[in-house]
Design an enzyme around this catalytic site. Structure first.
Site, short mmCIF file in Angstrom:
data_model
loop_
_atom_site.label_atom_id
_atom_site.label_comp_id
_atom_site.label_asym_id
_atom_site.label_seq_id
_atom_site.Cartn_x
_atom_site.Cartn_y
_atom_site.Cartn_z
N GLU A 31 0.88 -1.16 0.00
CA GLU A 31 0.00 0.00 0.00
C GLU A 31 0.92 1.21 0.00
O GLU A 31 1.86 1.28 0.80
CB GLU A 31 -0.91 0.00 1.22
CG GLU A 31 -2.12 0.90 1.04
CD GLU A 31 -3.08 0.85 2.21
OE1 GLU A 31 -2.73 1.37 3.28
OE2 GLU A 31 -4.18 0.28 2.04
N ASP A 73 -3.50 10.57 9.84
CA ASP A 73 -2.21 10.00 10.15
C ASP A 73 -1.55 10.62 11.37
O ASP A 73 -1.67 11.81 11.63
CB ASP A 73 -1.27 10.16 8.95
CG ASP A 73 -1.63 9.20 7.84
OD1 ASP A 73 -1.67 7.99 8.12
OD2 ASP A 73 -1.88 9.65 6.71
N TYR A 89 -10.06 -2.31 4.54
CA TYR A 89 -9.07 -1.89 5.53
C TYR A 89 -9.77 -1.84 6.88
O TYR A 89 -10.55 -0.93 7.16
CB TYR A 89 -8.52 -0.52 5.14
CG TYR A 89 -7.26 -0.09 5.88
CD1 TYR A 89 -7.13 -0.23 7.27
CD2 TYR A 89 -6.19 0.48 5.20
CE1 TYR A 89 -5.99 0.17 7.94
CE2 TYR A 89 -5.04 0.89 5.85
CZ TYR A 89 -4.94 0.72 7.22
OH TYR A 89 -3.80 1.13 7.87
#
Lengths: 262, 406
Positions: free
Chosen positions: A49, A60, A175
């Site tokens: 990925e 993030d 995911y």
């Protein structure tokens, strides 16, 4: 649609293994080194990925933020990032490659045009972490039109109707996030709840890859014990790259050994 | 008079979409808390005891209603009759307090023990810290490292109120990065934490909810101008960063087609220099901070830094309802440059004895420009004086010294 991820999962089932999927930011720390990192990862993992660096990576933690900043500062634009993927694709025709890209980079280019460029670079699947199910329709449609799989994130707090929507909309893999919060290694204990993985499987969702906070072989084993078909390792790997890049192949081997199902 | 907008408010659009703008572009994990927040807001807003408690807070803690002051000298050389809506006199020194009290009460009633916020200039952070002290909440304020230095007195004020101020060094180390960091915190903490967004931006329901809590500015203005002038104003003007004070005063006039609505953005060093905060003038549609709105960005979609003499207008995005009001033509938007805002700041001080916030000085500058362009034109104008300028004294002193030395 039977893409490279689907074929990978079929093969790994035969081998009795889960998939090891490293995550790297394209062009981190610079385009040339980043290209070599991708080669190392491709050699030691089952799929990749990769992320396009964005100015505001809101999903993030600090590690991936640093990586994105390094990549942008050394000149990795969207175009350059996709070129890096295209080069990787030429050398690895069967490697499954997922792309993580923030919504504005897709939107600025125009959805149809962005997904077409991703497909041309050889990308199999695209995940947009700041577009939830309720806003996904135009993105998923543009993805399918371009022959790219839309990938969705299933967090631990997703209600039933969200899981149903993810099962309906996603392609190639799902995911599954193991805990609350953002990406990063030391942001709370990993508790891969089997419930979401099981429910997604019952709903016929694409195979679950577990991510967030996976750093050690025991995390990999615990993740696969939930019934997930693989793991995504991001921040831990980037920290390795920052501190002792030479140890990367050994680290991947160690994690990969943990993907053998008992 | 009630300060809480009557229910049901027309300001809650379906799924938070204003035409092609708005929405809820967040990581999936934040959708359940946003849905829960929307439900809580709709439920409590219609609850008489919530409304009564908020009324009490706005009246006896914050000092509402605020006056509407007719200026004596500021535009005396023109035929413009100018009123100022004096949000500068509100407790905390700016309109921020209105909606902070609303959200803090909501957080309290939904059992949140911790409140987080982002702040640019620090005015919103100060308001949250203040209200957090009042309600006994643990308050964490994210603030760009650069802004912490520029606005040191506000950092100190927040700390005095017991808040923890976390400097954010990532990205451009300013407001947009502080908002990213608050969203990251909330992704992990939403169960016991309320994210108190400071403006009419962000994912649904924030634009609608903040707008509804700020609507009190417009409601008071409308009632008082009708009482004193016997008619509606010709023009209502306000500065626009994220856009909460502008939306607050516009809201009560949206259905009056005869009232011209003017939003004034940060022209910075000039639109042609690229160093500005004029998102509505120069932005393109984009997705940031949970919303689809106009955005200052480069060709490939990387978000750009904005620039303004006033930290409160220094934001590369804008509330989605403003983008929509511009698209439909119901409101028009212009920009005032740093230099013009500074002139208006000094002019209001000299002619009226009022120190406006540098943000509000942008609205004054644009209105003064229009008035001087057509001095014979008789117009009844209201400017939302969204905050007071005390926080800007150090900054303005340095700027004026710099000019004197040139």
């Amino acid at each position: 649609m039977s893409g490279r991820f689907t074929r990978l999962f079929r093969r790994l089932d035969g081998e009795g293994r889960g998939a090891l999927v490293p995550f790297a930011v394209l062009g981190d720390p610079d385009p040339a080194t980043g290209a070599r990192v991708l080669e190392t990862l491709a050699a030691g993992a089952d799929a990749l990925e990769v992320g396009l660096p964005f100015s505001d990576p809101v999903a993030d933690g600090p590690t991936i933020q640093r990586a994105a900043l390094r990549a942008r500062q050394t000149g990795t634009t969207v175009a350059r990032g996709l070129e890096l993927v295209a080069e990787l694709r030429r050398r690895h025709p069967e490697l499954p490659i997922g792309l993580l890209v923030y919504a504005n980079l897709v939107h600025a280019r125009g959805l149809g045009s962005f997904y077409a460029r991703a497909a041309a670079a050889g990308i199999d699947a695209v995940l947009v972490p700041d577009v939830p199910l309720e806003e996904i329709a135009p993105f998923a449609e543009a993805a399918r039109t371009a022959g790219v799989a839309p990938v969705l994130i299933a967090p631990p707090n997703a209600p039933e109707n969200t899981l149903e929507g993810i099962a309906r909309t996603g392609r190639e893999y799902t995911y599954v996030v193991t805990r609350k919060g953002i990406t990063g290694v030391d942001r709370g204990e990993v508790d891969p709840s089997a419930t979401v993985v099981r429910r997604l499987a019952q709903l016929g969702a694409p195979p679950a890859l577990l991510g967030f906070g996976i750093a050690r072989p025991e995390h990999v084993r615990r993740a696969l014990a939930t019934g997930a078909r693989g793991v995504i390792v991001g921040s831990a790997l980037i920290e390795r790259l920052e501190k002792e890049p030479a140890s990367l192949p050994d680290y991947l081997a160690e994690l990969r050994a943990a993907t053998i199902l008992p | 008079m009630s300060f809480v907008p009557p229910a049901p408010s027309p300001l809650i659009p379906a799924a938070g979409h204003y035409g092609e703008f708005g929405g809820r572009y967040v990581p999936e994990i934040l959708v359940p808390p946003l849905v829960a927040l929307e439900d809580a807001f709709l439920r409590h807003r219609d609850d008489p005891s919530f409304r009564a408690e908020l009324d009490e807070l706005l009246r006896r803690y914050a000092g509402r209603p605020t006056p509407l002051t007719r200026t004596r000298r500021f535009l005396a050389d023109t035929h413009t009759v100018l009123y100022l809506k004096r949000e500068d006199l509100l407790h905390g020194g700016a309109h921020k307090t209105n909606q902070v009290l609303g959200q803090m009460l909501l957080a309290h009633r939904t059992g949140k023990r911790r409140v987080i916020a982002e702040t640019g200039a620090g005015q919103h952070g100060v308001a949250v810290a203040m209200a957090g002290a009042l309600f006994g909440k643990e308050v964490v304020v994210y603030m760009g490292e650069k802004d912490c230095r520029r606005q040191a007195p506000n950092v100190f004020r927040m700390k005095l109120f017991g808040a923890r101020v976390v400097p954010v060094a990532s990205g451009s180390a300013s407001l947009k990065d502080a908002m990213n960091e608050a969203l990251r915190d909330w992704s992990e903490s939403y169960e016991d934490t309320h994210y108190l967004v400071g403006t009419v931006a962000g994912p649904h329901p924030f634009p609608a909810m903040v707008g509804a809590f700020q609507r009190v500015i417009g409601e008071e203005t409308r009632a008082e101008i009708l009482e004193r002038e016997g008619r509606l104003p010709d023009l209502v003007a306000a500065c626009v960063g994220g856009g909460s004070n502008a939306l607050g005063i516009f809201a009560a006039f949206l259905d009056d087609p005869g009232v011209d609505l003017l939003g004034v953005e940060a022209g910075g060093e000039g639109l042609e220099t690229g160093r500005h905060g004029a998102t509505l003038a120069r932005g393109r549609p984009g997705i940031l901070h949970g919303m689809r709105s106009l955005l200052l960005q480069d060709e490939e979609g990387q978000v750009q830094e904005s620039h303004s003499v006033s930290a409160g207008l220094d934001y590369p995005g804008v509330g989605p309802e403003h983008a929509h009001l511009q698209a439909t033509g119901r409101a028009r938007y212009t920009a005032a440059e740093d230099r013009e805002a500074l002139e208006a700041f000094v002019a209001l001080a000299r002619t009226e004895g009022i120190l406006p916030a540098l943000e509000s000085a942008h609205a004054l500058a644009a209105v003064a420009r229009e008035a001087r362009d057509e001095p014979e034109r008789a117009r009844l104008v209201v400017v939302n004086l969204s905050g007071r300028g005390d926080k800007d004294l150090g900054h303005v002193a340095a700027l004026l010294d710099g000019e004197a030395g040139r």
